[in-house]
Motif scaffolding. Structure first.
Motif, PDB file in Angstrom:
ATOM      1  N   ALA A 107      36.903  41.570  30.829  1.00 10.81           N
ATOM      2  CA  ALA A 107      37.006  40.712  32.008  1.00 10.81           C
ATOM      3  C   ALA A 107      37.953  39.548  31.735  1.00 10.81           C
ATOM      4  O   ALA A 107      38.748  39.164  32.592  1.00 10.81           O
ATOM      5  CB  ALA A 107      35.621  40.190  32.396  1.00 10.81           C
ATOM      6  N   TYR A 141      37.895  42.722  39.361  1.00  3.40           N
ATOM      7  CA  TYR A 141      37.270  42.743  40.674  1.00  3.40           C
ATOM      8  C   TYR A 141      37.798  43.863  41.574  1.00  3.40           C
ATOM      9  O   TYR A 141      37.766  43.752  42.796  1.00  3.40           O
ATOM     10  CB  TYR A 141      37.396  41.386  41.383  1.00  3.40           C
ATOM     11  CG  TYR A 141      37.050  40.233  40.482  1.00  3.40           C
ATOM     12  CD1 TYR A 141      35.880  40.284  39.711  1.00  3.40           C
ATOM     13  CD2 TYR A 141      37.864  39.117  40.368  1.00  3.40           C
ATOM     14  CE1 TYR A 141      35.557  39.256  38.850  1.00  3.40           C
ATOM     15  CE2 TYR A 141      37.539  38.077  39.503  1.00  3.40           C
ATOM     16  CZ  TYR A 141      36.389  38.162  38.750  1.00  3.40           C
ATOM     17  OH  TYR A 141      36.071  37.150  37.900  1.00  3.40           O
ATOM     18  N   SER A 144      41.564  39.369  33.706  1.00  2.00           N
ATOM     19  CA  SER A 144      41.457  38.449  34.833  1.00  2.00           C
ATOM     20  C   SER A 144      42.852  37.918  35.157  1.00  2.00           C
ATOM     21  O   SER A 144      43.780  38.094  34.367  1.00  2.00           O
ATOM     22  CB  SER A 144      40.530  37.280  34.483  1.00  2.00           C
ATOM     23  OG  SER A 144      41.234  36.339  33.702  1.00  2.00           O
ATOM     24  N   GLY A 153      32.776  42.191  39.188  1.00  2.00           N
ATOM     25  CA  GLY A 153      32.666  41.065  40.108  1.00  2.00           C
ATOM     26  C   GLY A 153      31.603  41.232  41.178  1.00  2.00           C
ATOM     27  O   GLY A 153      31.173  40.256  41.773  1.00  2.00           O
ATOM     28  N   LYS A 170      31.420  42.752  44.388  1.00  2.00           N
ATOM     29  CA  LYS A 170      31.643  42.548  45.816  1.00  2.00           C
ATOM     30  C   LYS A 170      30.918  43.657  46.565  1.00  2.00           C
ATOM     31  O   LYS A 170      31.184  44.839  46.319  1.00  2.00           O
ATOM     32  CB  LYS A 170      33.150  42.613  46.146  1.00  2.00           C
ATOM     33  CG  LYS A 170      33.851  41.284  45.962  1.00  2.00           C
ATOM     34  CD  LYS A 170      35.296  41.352  46.453  1.00  2.00           C
ATOM     35  CE  LYS A 170      36.204  41.850  45.344  1.00  2.00           C
ATOM     36  NZ  LYS A 170      37.608  41.985  45.746  1.00  2.00           N
TER      37      LYS A 170
END
Lengths: 275, 284
Positions: free
Chosen positions: B121, B143, B125, B225, B227
């Protein structure tokens, strides 16, 4: 000798691609862990390491590992002895059952223990009456870790003991040796390395288990945080350096595991070439 | 009666320890494996069929199945190619640092998944070493489902390498020589001569990598992430439901995950069994 892919161009291309991908996918993450941990300098690293909660997490991880590894070692030996030395109905079924922890998602492993030992669970409710708490406490962490790591030792021993056969043990019986003596003097020397390898794998997984433990631990800082949970919590708190400090300890252990494995394989290969 | 039969059989055995090892093993398997798994069945039996269907077909859960399957399939296919390449290079060629590369292949099994998760991550990122660079190329990884596939691919790297490697090592060099002497080009010779020996192991390794990826949690959640409908994997949905004390919902979804991975494992074992028998000359 002519072999496929031995042309210099092909060879160079394949080695090149393999090395670049290995560096990108495996080496880079490894380097990143230590780089992030030491980002704030060595003093901050020591300070993070001697943090009260980090020390508590190290202690709990050690406790869990020290309980899990011997239990799974003993179980692995008994299971391997049972399925390789005797023929009985249900032998194949037993070998299939023992693979279940490999197929089960760690979160599902945590869930089934929560259902059983949680306050509303079959056993949890009953134990609650005696003020014994398994979930959200260290016994629960130990139990799920045993579940997740129980196949490793047996999986290393079974193929080896199957291949070796039982002749030497049978000879020892006719010479009047007791069961314990046979195991200690005849079987153990033959399976020593596989056993050690199984222990190394069990140990690595027991120290690092995250999904199953995070379901049953409840993450009470300083009480039920193992080292991997501590990594997660510090990371979520945006304490990147702190998170990677704890992560670097786990990465160091992973490197030791790889080194031990390589050493064992090297010794085995050398013995084979001498024999 | 069963006990008596077993005892009668045991008395014909030469080696000691049957009763003891059977006792220890059955106690352990019952307490550690079977008892917890029956609690799942127990919890499920409290649901009616329509309730069960409602819980497992929630749109957000359905989206999580799709993301998990897609990412795991991509990760497994990547590992099929990467694993085959690494096995080939490690068995067939000599180069400096080969032992080190060989040892590194096992890193994903030795490194705790949570550590892999936070590291990937951070790297991928938009501020990370690799992610920053990919962002400028218009390829965001963190993400997105690509990040999930990347994390799954990382944790399952050893499966294909370690299943193909021993088969390739045992392949006699006559196989190569025949093809090369007959004048076949490399690519053609590999496909027609080497691959037929390797593909059962390749399929097994890829299958194992896929099963592992379906259940992966620690390595994935950080880069995903979470979502809703987009980057939530199924094990995360179980975890979230547990945190909301929705035990019925968590159990229903878990039963789908468990059944899928056990069925796949069974298929892989049968496949491997058929192949092994054929190798040893028995069967059809």
């Amino acid at each position: 000798m002519i072999r496929i892919g031995d042309a210099p161009g092909v060879r160079r291309l394949l080695i090149g691609v393999a090395l670049v991908l290995t560096a990108l996918f495996l080496l880079l993450p490894l380097v990143a862990i230590f780089a992030q941990a030491l980002m704030g300098g060595i003093d901050l690293y020591w300070q993070n390491l001697s943090d009260r909660y980090t020390l508590a997490a190290i202690g709990l991880t050690l406790l869990v590992t020290l309980l899990t590894v011997p239990i799974n070692l003993v179980f692995g030996i008994f299971l391997a002895w049972l399925v390789t030395r005797f023929n009985f109905p249900g032998r194949r079924l037993l070998q299939t059952l023992i693979d279940i922890p490999f197929a089960v998602s760690p979160v599902v492993a945590g869930l089934v223990y929560l259902l059983l030992y949680g306050r509303n669970g079959w056993l949890g409710g009953w134990l609650d009456g005696y003020d014994i708490q398994i979930m959200f406490a260290w016994p629960g962490i130990v139990l799920v870790t045993i579940f997740v790591t129980c196949p490793f030792v047996a999986r290393e021993l079974i193929p080896l003991m199957q291949a070796q056969g039982a002749r030497e043990e049978e000879a020892a019986v006719t010479l009047g040796a007791s069961g314990w003596t046979i195991f200690r003097r005849v079987t153990l020397p033959k399976i020593r390395h596989a056993l050690l390898y199984g222990v190394i794998l069990t140990n690595a997984r027991a120290v690092g288990e995250f999904g199953a433990v995070s379901v049953v631990a409840g993450a009470i800082r300083g009480q039920t945080n193992t080292l991997p949970l501590q990594v997660e919590q510090l990371y979520q708190d945006y304490n990147t350096v702190g998170a990677f400090t704890s992560a670097s300890l786990l990465a160091l252990l992973a490197l030791l595991t790889l080194a031990a494995k390589a050493a064992l394989e090297w010794r085995a290969a050398r013995r084979e070439s001498l024999a | 009666m069963i006990a008596a039969t077993l005892r009668r059989r045991a008395s014909r055995r030469v080696l000691p320890g049957f009763g003891l090892s059977l006792g220890v093993t059955l106690t352990f398997v019952s307490l550690i494996l079977l008892l917890p798994l029956t609690s799942l069945v127990g919890q499920l039996s409290q649901l009616s069929l329509s309730q069960y269907w409602f819980l497992i077909s929630d749109p957000r859960i359905l989206a999580s199945y799709r993301v998990t399957l897609l990412a795991a399939a991509v990760a497994a296919l990547f590992n099929a190619a990467f694993g085959l390449l690494m096995a080939w290079v490690l068995v067939r060629y000599e180069f400096p640092g080969k032992r080190l590369v060989d040892a590194l292949m096992d890193l994903p099994f030795a490194l705790p998944t949570a550590v892999a998760g936070v590291t990937l991550a951070t790297l991928y990122s938009s501020q990370g070493w690799v992610g920053r660079w990919l962002e400028t190329l218009g390829l965001p990884i963190a993400y997105t489902w690509v990040g999930i596939a990347l994390a799954m691919a990382f944790t399952s790297i050893p499966f294909v390498v370690r299943t193909v490697q021993p088969i390739l090592e045992d392949l006699p060099s006559e196989v190569d020589e025949a093809a090369v002497t007959l004048g076949a080009r490399d690519g053609h010779a590999f496909r027609r001569v080497i691959l037929p020996h390797l593909w059962p192991a390749l399929v097994t390794g890829t299958g194992l990598a896929f099963v592992r990826s379906l259940g992966e949690f620690g390595a994935v959640i950080f880069i995903a992430g979470g979502k809703p409908f987009e980057t939530e994997i199924t094990s995360l949905m179980i975890f979230v439901k547990l945190q909301e004390y929705d035990y019925a919902g968590a159990t229903a979804v878990a039963s789908i995950v468990l059944a899928t991975s056990l069925a796949l494992l069974l298929v892989i074992n049968l496949w491997q069994g058929r192949f092994t028998r054929r190798l040893h000359g028995g069967g059809a």
